[in-house]
Design a protein around this motif. Structure first.
Motif, short mmCIF file in Angstrom:
data_model
loop_
_atom_site.label_atom_id
_atom_site.label_comp_id
_atom_site.label_asym_id
_atom_site.label_seq_id
_atom_site.Cartn_x
_atom_site.Cartn_y
_atom_site.Cartn_z
N ASP A 365 2.33 -2.35 -3.86
CA ASP A 365 1.61 -3.50 -3.32
C ASP A 365 0.97 -3.16 -1.97
O ASP A 365 -0.17 -3.56 -1.68
CB ASP A 365 2.56 -4.69 -3.16
N LEU A 366 1.69 -2.41 -1.14
CA LEU A 366 1.16 -2.00 0.16
C LEU A 366 -0.02 -1.04 -0.01
O LEU A 366 -1.09 -1.22 0.58
CB LEU A 366 2.26 -1.35 0.99
N ILE A 367 0.18 -0.02 -0.84
CA ILE A 367 -0.87 0.99 -1.02
C ILE A 367 -2.06 0.39 -1.76
O ILE A 367 -3.22 0.67 -1.44
CB ILE A 367 -0.31 2.22 -1.76
N GLY A 368 -1.79 -0.47 -2.74
CA GLY A 368 -2.87 -1.13 -3.46
C GLY A 368 -3.72 -2.00 -2.55
O GLY A 368 -4.95 -2.06 -2.69
N SER A 369 -3.09 -2.68 -1.60
CA SER A 369 -3.83 -3.50 -0.64
C SER A 369 -4.71 -2.63 0.24
O SER A 369 -5.86 -2.97 0.53
CB SER A 369 -2.86 -4.32 0.21
N LEU A 370 -4.16 -1.49 0.69
CA LEU A 370 -4.96 -0.54 1.48
C LEU A 370 -6.15 -0.05 0.68
O LEU A 370 -7.28 0.03 1.19
CB LEU A 370 -4.07 0.63 1.90
#
Length: 397
Positions: A365-370
């Motif tokens: 979720d963090l990397i996808g948001s980035l």
């Protein structure tokens, strides 16, 4: 000299993807071409991410309005159906609504208020409070809604979504009645056949409806969860995560793509000797504090990713260590003390004060948001994102 650069996120240009294109070859080739041109090296634990859009396009995962209509009619009977809790979106839902309306004689459209599930506001909270309306209990007719709030328009799109959705249903050949409520069971006063269009709360909504006596209850995840007349489909998510392709077609969320990410990982290892991580991403998961929109209109941020992206961050809060454990130190002594503490950290820091304040979210979720912020959703032409240094820390040289 100590390393001075941490995480780097690069948008990578790629060919325009068409149905049948081989992403397992195109993605590694694009990364390696970009690396040669821009002068960066491939490292272990770099992350390659690609948008769900190019994966679905390569899969040819499309369906028509008529395909949607046929499935809705078969499952909900083709009479009066309740369509509840859709998001307000010309791209995401309007094309689906056309198909839904074509599969029914009458649609009772129930909109949540003051906002939809992802934060698109129909009305202003302060105005709602001034009018003495309780969104948890009050069910409003269209007439009452207009009397109270007029014809509010979305601040970014300028759309009156209430009028837009009503007109769209009528143009598709169905009668329409519009109400406003937040308890899904309110729809049962109008019809026992219900299509629940919420994304992240869909299981609870369907459970409440069934317990309250609904006869036929489906979610968008159950429409086009199998091919109709040879159409595309998504076995797990149905219409959730779909986008408008043309006026008569939707592009569905990618079908099973685990083999794709693992194939790209193997290809990169063969070509570079480096073990990179790979994921497919859609919407990020973050909220705009001004527009109030929560970005995540897809059912998940990442429908497929390699094993190294499983889990949550396991990080120490440097400022906590500096202000507490090593408050008496400064300069090189502080730097070395913090590095030593990072090297000693446990495999899991859950519940430890030294990790308090680190972001408690899944890595995907963090990397996808980035990635979503890096690639954007317009004309940047970078549907592949290459991230370096995400798993590094203060000790990495």
């Amino acid at each position: 000299m100590s390393r001075m650069v941490g995480t780097v996120s690069r948008g990578i240009r790629a060919p325009i993807i068409r149905s049948g294109d081989d992403l397992a070859q195109i993605v590694p080739a694009s990364i390696l071409e970009a690396a040669a041109e821009d002068g960066f090296s491939i490292h272990d634990r770099d992350v390659i991410a690609m948008t769900e859009a190019i994966v679905a396009r390569a899969q040819g995962n499309y369906a028509s309005v008529d395909d949607i209509a046929a499935d809705v009619k078969a499952k909900l009977g083709g009479g009066t159906i309740g369509v509840i809790f859709p998001i307000l979106s010309r791209n995401r839902f309007a094309i689906c609504l056309r198909g839904i309306a074509k599969g029914a004689k009458k649609v009772v459209l129930m909109l949540s208020y003051p906002a939809d599930e992802v934060g698109n506001h129909l009305i202003d909270l302060d105005v709602m409070d001034e009018k003495g309306i309780d969104p948890y209990r009050d069910v409003l007719t269209l007439e009452r809604f207009r009397e109270l709030f007029g014809c509010p328009k979305h601040p970014f799109t300028g759309m009156d979504y209430v009028a837009y959705y009503g007109d769209l249903i009528r143009e598709s050949g169905a009668e329409v009645e519009i109400i406003f409520a937040n308890d899904p069971r309110a729809i049962l006063s109008y019809t026992k056949n219900v299509l629940s269009c919420d994304i992240h709360t869909r299981q609870r909504t369907k459970r409440l409806l069934k317990q309250a006596g609904a006869e036929r209850v489906y979610g968008l995840d159950e429409i086009l969860n199998a091919p109709v007349n040879g159409s595309g489909c998504n076995e797990k998510y149905g219409l959730l995560g779909s986008n408008k392709s043309t006026e008569d077609m939707v592009k569905l969320f990618p079908r099973e793509c685990q083999e794709l990410v693992e194939s790209i990982q193997r290809t990169m290892l063969e070509k570079t000797g480096k073990h990179v991580e790979v994921m497919v991403y859609g919407d990020g998961a973050f909220k705009d504090p001004v527009g109030k929109i929560w970005e995540l209109a897809d059912p998940v941020v990442s429908p497929a990713y390699t094993a190294g992206l499983e889990g949550t961050p396991n990080e120490l809060k440097l400022k906590y260590l500096a202000d507490n454990d090593f408050a008496a130190l400064s300069g090189d002594a502080l730097k070395e003390a913090i590095k030593d503490e990072i090297k000693k950290k446990d495999g899991s820091l859950v519940g430890k004060m030294a990790s308090e304040g680190t972001t408690p979210r899944r890595l995907t979720d963090l990397i996808g948001s980035l990635c979503d912020l890096t690639s954007g959703s317009g004309d940047k032409g970078t549907p592949i994102v290459y991230i370096q240094g995400y798993f590094d820390n203060y000790t990495t040289e």
